[in-house]
Design an enzyme around this catalytic site. Structure first.
Site, mmCIF file in Angstrom:
data_model
loop_
_atom_site.group_PDB
_atom_site.id
_atom_site.type_symbol
_atom_site.label_atom_id
_atom_site.label_comp_id
_atom_site.label_asym_id
_atom_site.label_seq_id
_atom_site.Cartn_x
_atom_site.Cartn_y
_atom_site.Cartn_z
ATOM 1 C CG ASN A 191 34.147 8.899 36.000
ATOM 2 O OD1 ASN A 191 32.968 8.640 36.239
ATOM 3 N ND2 ASN A 191 34.599 10.124 35.962
ATOM 4 N N GLY A 266 27.468 12.027 32.909
ATOM 5 C CA GLY A 266 28.054 11.510 31.674
ATOM 6 C C GLY A 266 28.506 12.651 30.782
ATOM 7 N N PRO A 269 27.209 15.391 25.010
ATOM 8 C CG PRO A 269 28.496 14.615 23.221
ATOM 9 C CD PRO A 269 28.601 15.018 24.648
ATOM 10 C CD GLU A 288 26.786 17.055 38.867
ATOM 11 O OE1 GLU A 288 27.802 17.582 38.372
ATOM 12 O OE2 GLU A 288 26.221 17.520 39.860
ATOM 13 C CB CYS A 322 33.676 14.964 35.238
ATOM 14 S SG CYS A 322 33.463 14.877 37.025
ATOM 15 C CD GLU A 425 35.338 15.302 29.544
ATOM 16 O OE1 GLU A 425 34.409 14.950 28.793
ATOM 17 O OE2 GLU A 425 35.224 15.380 30.778
ATOM 18 C CD GLU A 502 25.319 13.926 41.290
ATOM 19 O OE1 GLU A 502 26.460 13.649 40.932
ATOM 20 O OE2 GLU A 502 24.335 13.151 41.177
HETATM 21 N N1 LIG Z 1 30.148 16.109 36.059
HETATM 22 C C1 LIG Z 1 30.278 14.932 36.647
HETATM 23 O O1 LIG Z 1 29.986 14.759 37.831
HETATM 24 C C2 LIG Z 1 30.799 13.755 35.853
HETATM 25 C C3 LIG Z 1 31.235 12.625 36.541
HETATM 26 C C4 LIG Z 1 31.708 11.544 35.813
HETATM 27 C C5 LIG Z 1 31.780 11.588 34.420
HETATM 28 N N2 LIG Z 1 31.360 12.691 33.782
HETATM 29 C C6 LIG Z 1 31.465 12.776 32.307
HETATM 30 O O2 LIG Z 1 31.074 11.556 31.719
HETATM 31 C C7 LIG Z 1 31.757 11.322 30.505
HETATM 32 C C8 LIG Z 1 32.361 9.939 30.518
HETATM 33 O O3 LIG Z 1 31.407 9.003 30.876
HETATM 34 P P1 LIG Z 1 30.668 8.080 29.796
HETATM 35 O O4 LIG Z 1 31.580 7.802 28.659
HETATM 36 O O5 LIG Z 1 30.076 6.945 30.543
HETATM 37 O O6 LIG Z 1 29.519 9.063 29.285
HETATM 38 P P2 LIG Z 1 28.278 8.728 28.326
HETATM 39 O O7 LIG Z 1 27.559 10.009 28.146
HETATM 40 O O8 LIG Z 1 28.739 8.004 27.131
HETATM 41 O O9 LIG Z 1 27.397 7.700 29.159
HETATM 42 C C9 LIG Z 1 26.912 8.004 30.432
HETATM 43 C C10 LIG Z 1 25.704 7.139 30.730
HETATM 44 O O10 LIG Z 1 24.648 7.496 29.848
HETATM 45 C C11 LIG Z 1 24.110 6.320 29.240
HETATM 46 N N3 LIG Z 1 23.561 6.698 27.947
HETATM 47 C C12 LIG Z 1 24.227 6.804 26.766
HETATM 48 N N4 LIG Z 1 23.375 7.225 25.801
HETATM 49 C C13 LIG Z 1 22.166 7.381 26.386
HETATM 50 C C14 LIG Z 1 20.883 7.784 25.903
HETATM 51 N N5 LIG Z 1 20.684 8.122 24.634
HETATM 52 N N6 LIG Z 1 19.855 7.840 26.779
HETATM 53 C C15 LIG Z 1 20.040 7.526 28.079
HETATM 54 N N7 LIG Z 1 21.228 7.116 28.588
HETATM 55 C C16 LIG Z 1 22.279 7.050 27.753
HETATM 56 C C17 LIG Z 1 25.291 5.379 29.203
HETATM 57 O O11 LIG Z 1 24.871 4.044 29.037
HETATM 58 C C18 LIG Z 1 25.923 5.646 30.551
HETATM 59 O O12 LIG Z 1 25.253 4.960 31.578
HETATM 60 C C19 LIG Z 1 32.815 12.398 30.448
HETATM 61 O O13 LIG Z 1 32.400 13.410 29.574
HETATM 62 C C20 LIG Z 1 32.875 12.913 31.865
HETATM 63 O O14 LIG Z 1 33.353 14.217 31.989
HETATM 64 C C21 LIG Z 1 30.856 13.768 34.457
HETATM 65 C C1 LIG Z 2 35.649 12.775 43.570
HETATM 66 N N1 LIG Z 2 36.146 13.601 42.481
HETATM 67 C C2 LIG Z 2 37.575 13.369 42.297
HETATM 68 C C3 LIG Z 2 35.975 15.007 42.802
HETATM 69 C C4 LIG Z 2 35.502 13.262 41.221
HETATM 70 C C5 LIG Z 2 34.035 13.515 41.166
HETATM 71 C C6 LIG Z 2 33.338 12.831 40.009
HETATM 72 C C7 LIG Z 2 33.850 13.204 38.659
HETATM 73 O O1 LIG Z 2 34.115 12.455 37.741
#
Ligand SMILES: NC(=O)c1ccc[n+]([C@@H]2O[C@H](COP(=O)([O-])OP(=O)(O)OC[C@H]3O[C@@H](n4cnc5c(N)ncnc54)[C@H](O)[C@@H]3O)[C@@H](O)[C@H]2O)c1
Ligand SMILES: C[N+](C)(C)CCCC=O
Length: 528
Positions: A191, A266, A269, A288, A322, A425, A502
């Protein structure tokens, strides 16, 4: 000292076979400027280590990457295999040995140069981000600004890193040294592809670490642009590397014995798996993860600001954020007026070609993700929610956007806390509105979730605002605004939304370790 620094910056490809390594930029500025929606094709290799782009060993397992606004194939993502991950990590390690010996001020100078280059190329990087991710160009430019600001911020901190001196009895003393961890791995979501790479690399590099970064397989393009910029700014060859791939490549990174830390952004899970893998090597992790954050709007709020805040909390980056405040609790007395205003403004969001300046919402990341979000809306209807606006696939009039993954932003009313749309989510442009009566009741309901990434409150009552925030179980809270994340302040979650932070000064602690040195000035007073 000067000689050491010059040596650090000398670039000699050592670990990577010359045949694999390419040094011309990934995308020329002319190619980016002449591109419009649906025309860009990236053919150059997307891996980067040893100071240059690296061709994949084999392209047999290549996966197409789609441009969300058109459905066209933008490039092929070739996952890195064992040997390639090993090359990238070894390249990072050799750079770490040089970079970690430079002073904080020397590192800061190189990082400031990287920030300057990003600032200069901001519009080009933003354009490529839009083409790869689907978000609006207006937002992408902000993302790139946040990225260079973050690098500038940690460059400022690099020169201030210091330990403590502690006086002990008998003229003895101790001191502490803040030391880097070594090779850090960053794994990103799709994202905020460029911004996530900057949020992870900036504090890591400021502390003297090297990084191997793996972007999401759906957004592989802009992290390599960051790698090129760090190299151009003068980091030692191999300091910031990019390996492409999905779960398998990520697993190889987490298990590698030369990796000292994993910082992950990510889903929950995947975060659990990262933690399990890292635990095997006793590696610290930053997680995160996702959220289902509450936004609480009291009846004494300044209504126009509360409505604007609710839109900011739900519709940035097509709702794929997120920390979005997707559970919007509105005090009953103002609910009708709030809904009227929120629906009016949601319907007016300009949706379409993300490269146009006037667009405020672009395309979702992929066709399966769009279908998943629409599935949540169908489920919500079945469970009794009422769609006040949006929630439909959207086909723009422009023929080149016909294959894009667009949907109209959605406001759901008649929601209850037990509904799927309120508990899970969705990661799309879907706002669930929930009425409430009292402060005590809304706090209990807001906290009734396993997530704890963010929360927001709108009220004119300053005492209530702080009291409510004190009782909210969330790592990042907003009063009378939402989704504002200056790089100077920490960002991260409570509960299953993760741990570690972060941004902000505290993140230095997550990318460094403290060494204590005890110094005897007299004779050893032995018990033996
Ligand atoms: N808290 C935050 O700062 C933040 C920011 C952005 C997105 N997110 C969260 O991310 C999710 C959406 O992103 P997504 O669909 O890319 O998430 P995802 O968990 O599917 O993937 C995230 C990353 O992990 C990698 N990955 C997947 N399986 C793995 C494994 N077994 N071992 C190591 N790496 C692995 C993926 O290739 C990708 O690069 C949402 O739940 C969102 O809330 C959180
Ligand atoms: C910059 N924002 C909008 C706070 C998003 C942070 C990263 C979350 O996905």
């Amino acid at each position: 000292m000067l000689t050491a620094c010059v040596l650090c910056l000398a670039r000699k490809p050592t670990l990577v076979k010359m045949a694999q390594l390419l040094r011309s930029p990934l995308l020329s500025s002319a190619a980016i400027r002449s591109a419009s929606t649906g025309t860009l094709e990236v053919k150059e290799p997307l891996n980067f280590w040893g100071g240059g782009r690296v061709k994949p060993l084999s392209s047999s397992n290549a996966e197409p990457v789609y441009e969300p606004a058109t459905g066209h194939v933008l490039c092929q993502m070739v996952p890195c295999v064992d040997e390639e991950v090993d090359q990238a990590i070894k390249s990072a390690h050799s750079a770490y040995l040089k970079w970690s010996k430079m002073s904080g001020m020397e590192r800061a100078r190189v990082m400031l140069e990287a920030a300057r280059i990003i600032r200069e190329r901001r519009d080009d990087i933003a354009k490529v981000e839009v083409i790869n991710n689907g978000k609006s160009i207006t937002e992408a430019k902000v993302d790139i600004d946040v990225a260079w600001t973050c690098i500038e911020y940690y460059a400022g901190i690099a020169g201030t890193l210091a330990g403590q001196h502690v006086q002990l009895p008998g003229s003895c003393f101790a001191y502490t040294r803040r030391e880097p961890l070594g090779v850090c791995v960053g794994i990103g979501a799709w994202n905020y592809p460029f911004q996530i790479a900057a949020w992870k690399s900036a504090p890591a590099l400021a502390c003297g670490n090297a990084m191997v970064f793996k972007p999401s397989p759906m957004t592989p393009v802009t992290a390599v642009m960051l790698a090129e910029i760090y190299a151009e700014a003068g980091v030692p060859e191999g300091l910031f590397n990019v390996v492409q791939g999905g779960a398998e490549t990520g697993t190889l990174l987490c298990h590698h014995p030369m990796v000292a830390k994993v910082s992950f952004t990510g889903s929950v899970p995947t975060g659990k798996k990262i933690m399990e893998m890292s635990a095997k090597g006793v590696k610290p992790v930053t997680l995160e993860l996702g959220g289902k954050s509450p936004l609480i709007i009291f009846q004494d709020s300044e209504l126009e600001n509360a409505v604007k805040g609710a839109l900011m909390a739900n519709f940035l980056t097509q709702g794929e954020v997120c920390c979005n405040g997707t559970r919007v609790f509105v005090q009953k007395d103002i609910l009708p007026k709030f809904l009227e205003e929120v629906v009016k403004r949601t319907k007016a969001i300009p949706l379409g070609d993300p490269l146009l300046d006037g667009t405020r919402m672009g395309a979702l990341i992929s066709r399966p993700h769009l279908d998943r979000v629409l599935g949540f809306i169908n489920q919500a209807k079945k469970e009794g929610a009422r769609v006040l606006c949006g929630g439909e696939p959207y086909v723009p009039a422009d023929p080149k956007l016909k294959g894009g993954y667009f949907m109209s932003p959605c406001v759901l009313d008649n929601c209850r806390d037990d509904m799927t749309c309120v508990k899970e989510e969705i990661f799309g442009p879907v706002m669930s509105v929930l009425p409430f009566d009292t402060e005590e009741e809304v706090l209990q309901r807001a906290n009734n979730t396993t997530f704890g990434l963010a929360a927001g409150v709108f009220t004119r009552d300053i005492a209530r605002a702080h009291r409510v925030v004190e009782n909210l179980q969330a790592g990042t809270c907003f009063i009378n605004n939402y989704n504002i994340s200056p790089v100077e302040v920490p960002f991260g979650g409570y509960k299953m939304s993760g741990f570690g932070r972060e941004n902000g000064q505290v993140t230095i602690e997550y990318y460094s370790q403290l060494k204590t040195v005890v110094v005897e000035m007299g004779d050893v007073d032995s018990l033996f």
